[in-house]
Design an enzyme around this catalytic site. Sequence first.
Site, PDB file in Angstrom:
ATOM      1  N   TYR A   1       0.719  -1.309  -0.021  1.00 50.55           N
ATOM      2  CA  TYR A   1       0.001  -0.027   0.055  1.00 50.55           C
ATOM      3  C   TYR A   1       0.907   1.269   0.018  1.00 50.55           C
ATOM      4  O   TYR A   1       0.586   2.222  -0.624  1.00 50.55           O
ATOM      5  CB  TYR A   1      -1.016   0.094   1.224  1.00 50.55           C
ATOM      6  CG  TYR A   1      -1.970   1.043   1.232  1.00 50.55           C
ATOM      7  CD1 TYR A   1      -3.229   1.079   0.623  1.00 50.55           C
ATOM      8  CD2 TYR A   1      -1.746   2.001   2.143  1.00 50.55           C
ATOM      9  CE1 TYR A   1      -4.057   1.951   0.382  1.00 50.55           C
ATOM     10  CE2 TYR A   1      -2.800   3.124   2.388  1.00 50.55           C
ATOM     11  CZ  TYR A   1      -3.899   3.019   1.655  1.00 50.55           C
ATOM     12  OH  TYR A   1      -4.999   4.029   1.553  1.00 50.55           O
TER      13      TYR A   1
ATOM     14  N   LYS B   1       0.917   4.044  -2.897  1.00 51.54           N
ATOM     15  CA  LYS B   1       0.574   5.332  -2.729  1.00 51.54           C
ATOM     16  C   LYS B   1       1.670   6.263  -2.886  1.00 51.54           C
ATOM     17  O   LYS B   1       1.413   7.598  -3.294  1.00 51.54           O
ATOM     18  CB  LYS B   1       0.124   5.600  -1.162  1.00 51.54           C
ATOM     19  CG  LYS B   1      -1.357   4.855  -1.023  1.00 51.54           C
ATOM     20  CD  LYS B   1      -2.465   5.359  -2.044  1.00 51.54           C
ATOM     21  CE  LYS B   1      -3.851   5.024  -1.645  1.00 51.54           C
ATOM     22  NZ  LYS B   1      -4.792   5.418  -2.614  1.00 51.54           N
TER      23      LYS B   1
END
Length: 253
Positions: free
Chosen positions: A154, A158
Amino acid sequence: MSNETQRVAIVTGAARGIGAGVARRLAADGMAVAVLDLDESACKPVVADIEAAGGRAVAIGADVSDEQSVTAAVERVAAELGAPTVLVNNAGIIRDNMLYKMTVDDWDAVMGVHLRGAFLCTKAVQKYMVEQNFGRIVNLSSTSALGNRGQANYAAAKAGIQGFTKTLAFELGKFGVTANAIAPGFIETEMTHATAERLGMSFEDFRQALIATIPVARSGKPEDIAHTVSFLVSEGAGFVSGQVIYVAGGPKN
């Protein structure tokens, strides 16, 4: 505002959470909104809310990580609402785990939705923006881009979103298109409830622990992100591009 002059926005991952909040806000701002998520039926309550308030919206089911699905979805938006010139790439999933336990499938799934999804949706929509000589792209990053235990996939996705956003700003600026990223901090959504569950905590204990670290001494709501999106996609934000705005209740390094 007539259908011919009304801006058309696509919000991905808009069936719930931040995406739903953004979709409702853009509709309130006067835009026609395509509420896009994996399950079309899950989008219909958001569409119903928008229509009940007098707005125009359509529910669209699409897998943002699949090129054909994205192409078909964007073509449907153009046919039913008009040429989309506002895009909010919000769709996201989590597959949290420590690196030594993270599977390749966990890595690929997160990269597919966040990075591949943002790429495919932006590629499909940018031609309409270029033709209209106007476009607003907002990509959802996260404070996790700075690194977060148990989120190697993640965090990498991001952080990648931020580089993607800045490159879009360079490439599309001359066509009247801006690209910016919002990096939320702790926002109360189903996703953060899932994080608390993964950590073996009650959501309230999880929330209070995080609030203790936030300078404004409260958690965030989807509406906090929606307000920021509203500004970035406005006519008046045309000189703001390539920026990453941390909406996290305090400064982030």
